[in-house]
Design a protein around this motif. Structure first.
Motif, mmCIF file in Angstrom:
data_model
loop_
_atom_site.group_PDB
_atom_site.id
_atom_site.type_symbol
_atom_site.label_atom_id
_atom_site.label_comp_id
_atom_site.label_asym_id
_atom_site.label_seq_id
_atom_site.Cartn_x
_atom_site.Cartn_y
_atom_site.Cartn_z
ATOM 1 N N TYR A 1 1.017 -1.245 0.055
ATOM 2 C CA TYR A 1 0.373 0.021 0.036
ATOM 3 C C TYR A 1 1.010 1.644 -0.174
ATOM 4 O O TYR A 1 0.560 2.092 -0.722
ATOM 5 C CB TYR A 1 -0.817 -0.299 1.399
ATOM 6 C CG TYR A 1 -1.424 1.213 1.531
ATOM 7 C CD1 TYR A 1 -2.675 1.543 0.506
ATOM 8 C CD2 TYR A 1 -2.107 1.959 2.676
ATOM 9 C CE1 TYR A 1 -3.156 3.829 0.807
ATOM 10 C CE2 TYR A 1 -2.672 3.233 2.329
ATOM 11 C CZ TYR A 1 -3.594 3.581 1.703
ATOM 12 O OH TYR A 1 -3.735 4.814 2.041
ATOM 13 N N ILE B 1 1.100 4.553 -2.388
ATOM 14 C CA ILE B 1 1.379 6.410 -2.093
ATOM 15 C C ILE B 1 3.004 6.649 -2.317
ATOM 16 O O ILE B 1 2.984 7.458 -2.942
ATOM 17 C CB ILE B 1 0.681 5.932 -1.013
ATOM 18 C CG1 ILE B 1 -0.310 5.791 -0.550
ATOM 19 C CG2 ILE B 1 1.458 7.890 -0.470
ATOM 20 C CD1 ILE B 1 -0.344 5.578 0.997
ATOM 21 N N LEU C 1 -4.117 8.939 -6.294
ATOM 22 C CA LEU C 1 -4.031 8.986 -4.950
ATOM 23 C C LEU C 1 -5.785 8.469 -4.748
ATOM 24 O O LEU C 1 -5.585 7.592 -3.725
ATOM 25 C CB LEU C 1 -4.143 9.950 -3.662
ATOM 26 C CG LEU C 1 -3.468 9.974 -2.465
ATOM 27 C CD1 LEU C 1 -1.942 9.401 -2.109
ATOM 28 C CD2 LEU C 1 -3.893 11.149 -1.859
ATOM 29 N N THR D 1 -5.340 4.610 -5.049
ATOM 30 C CA THR D 1 -4.390 3.505 -3.889
ATOM 31 C C THR D 1 -5.246 3.106 -2.568
ATOM 32 O O THR D 1 -4.126 2.160 -2.307
ATOM 33 C CB THR D 1 -3.394 4.477 -2.817
ATOM 34 O OG1 THR D 1 -3.583 5.742 -2.865
ATOM 35 C CG2 THR D 1 -2.345 5.278 -4.381
ATOM 36 N N TYR E 1 -6.842 5.396 -0.564
ATOM 37 C CA TYR E 1 -7.095 6.477 0.367
ATOM 38 C C TYR E 1 -8.332 7.262 0.282
ATOM 39 O O TYR E 1 -7.939 6.938 1.700
ATOM 40 C CB TYR E 1 -5.764 6.923 -0.145
ATOM 41 C CG TYR E 1 -5.781 8.831 1.217
ATOM 42 C CD1 TYR E 1 -4.716 8.758 2.091
ATOM 43 C CD2 TYR E 1 -6.435 9.849 0.378
ATOM 44 C CE1 TYR E 1 -4.658 9.709 2.932
ATOM 45 C CE2 TYR E 1 -5.745 11.206 1.918
ATOM 46 C CZ TYR E 1 -5.287 10.774 2.632
ATOM 47 O OH TYR E 1 -5.609 12.241 3.947
ATOM 48 N N ILE F 1 -10.781 13.363 -1.107
ATOM 49 C CA ILE F 1 -9.091 14.139 -1.726
ATOM 50 C C ILE F 1 -9.249 15.090 -1.776
ATOM 51 O O ILE F 1 -8.722 16.064 -1.017
ATOM 52 C CB ILE F 1 -8.527 12.974 -2.736
ATOM 53 C CG1 ILE F 1 -8.381 12.128 -1.884
ATOM 54 C CG2 ILE F 1 -6.668 13.908 -2.736
ATOM 55 C CD1 ILE F 1 -7.511 11.083 -2.356
ATOM 56 N N SER G 1 -0.228 13.835 4.052
ATOM 57 C CA SER G 1 -1.530 12.503 5.015
ATOM 58 C C SER G 1 -1.268 11.417 4.858
ATOM 59 O O SER G 1 -1.424 10.181 6.015
ATOM 60 C CB SER G 1 -3.125 13.175 5.067
ATOM 61 O OG SER G 1 -2.357 14.371 5.965
ATOM 62 N N ALA G 2 -0.807 11.505 3.825
ATOM 63 C CA ALA G 2 -0.957 9.449 3.082
ATOM 64 C C ALA G 2 0.522 9.309 3.485
ATOM 65 O O ALA G 2 0.579 8.249 3.861
ATOM 66 C CB ALA G 2 -1.309 9.815 1.660
ATOM 67 N N LEU H 1 1.241 7.546 6.894
ATOM 68 C CA LEU H 1 0.140 6.367 7.352
ATOM 69 C C LEU H 1 0.435 5.520 8.103
ATOM 70 O O LEU H 1 1.628 5.340 7.218
ATOM 71 C CB LEU H 1 -0.967 5.719 6.369
ATOM 72 C CG LEU H 1 -2.683 7.337 5.793
ATOM 73 C CD1 LEU H 1 -2.345 6.532 4.544
ATOM 74 C CD2 LEU H 1 -3.015 7.653 7.061
ATOM 75 N N ALA I 1 1.304 2.691 5.827
ATOM 76 C CA ALA I 1 2.074 2.494 4.390
ATOM 77 C C ALA I 1 3.437 2.745 4.641
ATOM 78 O O ALA I 1 4.011 2.069 4.309
ATOM 79 C CB ALA I 1 1.713 4.223 4.442
#
Length: 373
Positions: free
Chosen positions: A37, A41, A68, A71, A73, A79, A350-351, A354, A357
């Protein structure tokens, strides 16, 4: 013709690389602590940065927000909402709009010309240099750095040419580099500027708290003073440019500018700038228990910019037209490249953070052994 063909081919090539990086890195095997994952990203992030460097801000940012979503997210709508609805982006957006009015009145050019035309600068090269660099700091602190450079460079070149300096003289280089340095560092002095807002935002997300406006301003002013002092000491005692044209004839090259007066529009622009600074900075020095201070804190940067525009909308010029039509300021004052860049950076950042990730963990595991050695 040939140059355009080459540029177009380069643009298509870089565009293809952006798409390949964004979509392709996700299919590579994970490494370190990064999960599958996280690889997707990471692809969006690498493609976005490459696009900003070699293509531009606009479509790579939009492309990153769309991809994005694939993915896992979130949806494209969510988003875009996270990006364009971010409070920091709103601050930057409305400050852009207010600053556009300040630029259109010619207030920035008036301030720069006022600084260099003071009689005390006649025959005093280092004081003249300081005043021109001070003008660059003041203008860049409130307006666009590139507009500041255009105004101050023009004044500097005109001054050097009138005084008899040649373009390759050492003093010309000292003056131009000083103006550029001041314009660059002054962009973060005011807490409502885009760079300052972003730095404060990322600091708040990293350590849990940001810096109040007053503390930020005081620290940045001290930093600018120290950098300016260091630059003057280096130039005066190490570089040692030839300053003889200043003393030959003791030329008062800007005597005519000393008689210039602020226009009606410039006076209102200066008044709104002072009002905006009061709303943004003064509450940081006092307790919110005071009703007036509490009200100013609630208004904040966005409310302050909007309030100034509302006031200017009711003020009429000689033709009975508003000094600042909100629609015109919005149309002419917004740097959409920067807005799109910011809108994409918030959800992508922000992604990256995570936990599932694994990207931040991998970075920290790689850095910590180096730092602790």
């Amino acid at each position: 013709m040939i140059d355009n063909i080459v540029k177009n081919k380069a643009a298509y090539l870089h565009g293809c690389i952006v798409i390949l990086l964004t979509l392709g890195i996700g299919f590579l095997p994970p490494f370190a602590d990064i999960t599958p994952y996280g690889m997707k990203i990471l692809g969006v992030f690498v493609g976005l940065v490459y696009g900003w460097i070699f293509v531009g801000m606009a479509w790579p940012s939009l492309f990153a927000m769309i991809t994005l979503a694939f993915t896992g997210y979130g949806s494209v709508e969510a988003i875009f909402g996270e990006g364009f609805g971010n409070s920091s982006l709103q601050l930057v957006l409305w400050v852009f709009i207010l600053v556009s009015f300040l630029d259109t009145t010619g207030l920035t050019k008036f301030i720069a010309e006022w600084c260099v035309s003071r009689k005390i600068c006649v025959g005093r090269p280092w004081l003249f240099t300081f005043m021109l660099m001070f003008a660059a700091v003041f203008l860049a602190a409130f307006t666009n750095a590139f507009a500041t450079l255009a105004i101050c460079w023009s004044l500097a070149f005109r001054s050097c040419e009138t005084l008899g300096f040649k373009k390759d003289d050492r003093y010309v280089l000292v003056l131009m580099m000083g103006i550029t340095l001041m314009a660059c560092i002054a962009c973060v002095i005011m807490p409502f500027r885009s760079v300052a807002i972003l730095l404060n935002k990322y600091m708040e997300s990293a350590v849990g708290y940001g810096v109040v406006s007053a503390d930020w301003l005081i620290f940045q002013v001290i930093l600018v003073v120290l950098i300016t002092a260091a630059y003057f000491l280096i130039c005066r005692f190490i570089v040692k440019p030839d300053l003889s044209p200043f003393t030959q004839g003791n030329q008062d090259i800007y005597e005519n500018l000393r008689h210039n007066k602020m226009t009606y529009q410039q006076k209102w622009a200066a008044a709104m700038l002072v009002l905006f600074l009061i709303i943004v900075i003064v509450p940081s020095f006092f307790s919110a228990a005071n009703p007036l201070i509490g009200m100013l804190k609630k208004i904040g940067i966005v409310g302050g910019a909007c309030l100034c525009l509302i006031i200017l909308n009711f003020v009429k010029d000689d033709d009975q037209k508003s000094l600042a039509e909100a629609a015109d300021c919005c149309r002419n004052g917004i740097n959409w490249n920067l807005i799109l860049m910011l809108a994409a950076s918030f959800p992508v950042a922000s992604a990256l953070e995570l936990e599932e990730a694994g990207i931040i963990q991998s970075v920290m595991n790689g850095i910590l052994p180096i730092i602790t050695q």
